[in-house]
Design a protein around this motif. Sequence first.
Motif: not given
Length: 129
Positions: A72, A74, A79
């Motif tokens: 992932r 962020n 993802v």
Amino acid sequence: QVQLVESGGELVQAGGSLRLSCAASGRTFSSYDMAWFRRAPGKEREFVACITRSGGTTYYSDSVKGRFIISRDNAKSTVYLQMNSLKPEDAAVYYCAMGRDPYRTVVGTLRNQYTYDLWGQGTQVTVSS
């Protein structure tokens, strides 16, 4: 608008690789655990892989362990699922899912689809033999 949008599914030959992406919006992405599930024709939806909020912990189903990698970003609210050494039995619609509870991880429930309350529309992966 709260949503997950998958992309990257396509037709690939057995032994090949694909990378699926799932872009999230409408929630603070970094606060939620994420997962990939899949559903093959005539079968129930099954767990593939999951990753905790920080990305520090991942789990895989036995059928994909060692071949698939979940990750992932962020900062990008995305993802990924890197799929290598694909087999015909990997063919399915792949769904990403976001955890129900922010800032809360219950390790024993991460493989359970009911842990997740937001789902994407799915992306089709076809593997030719």
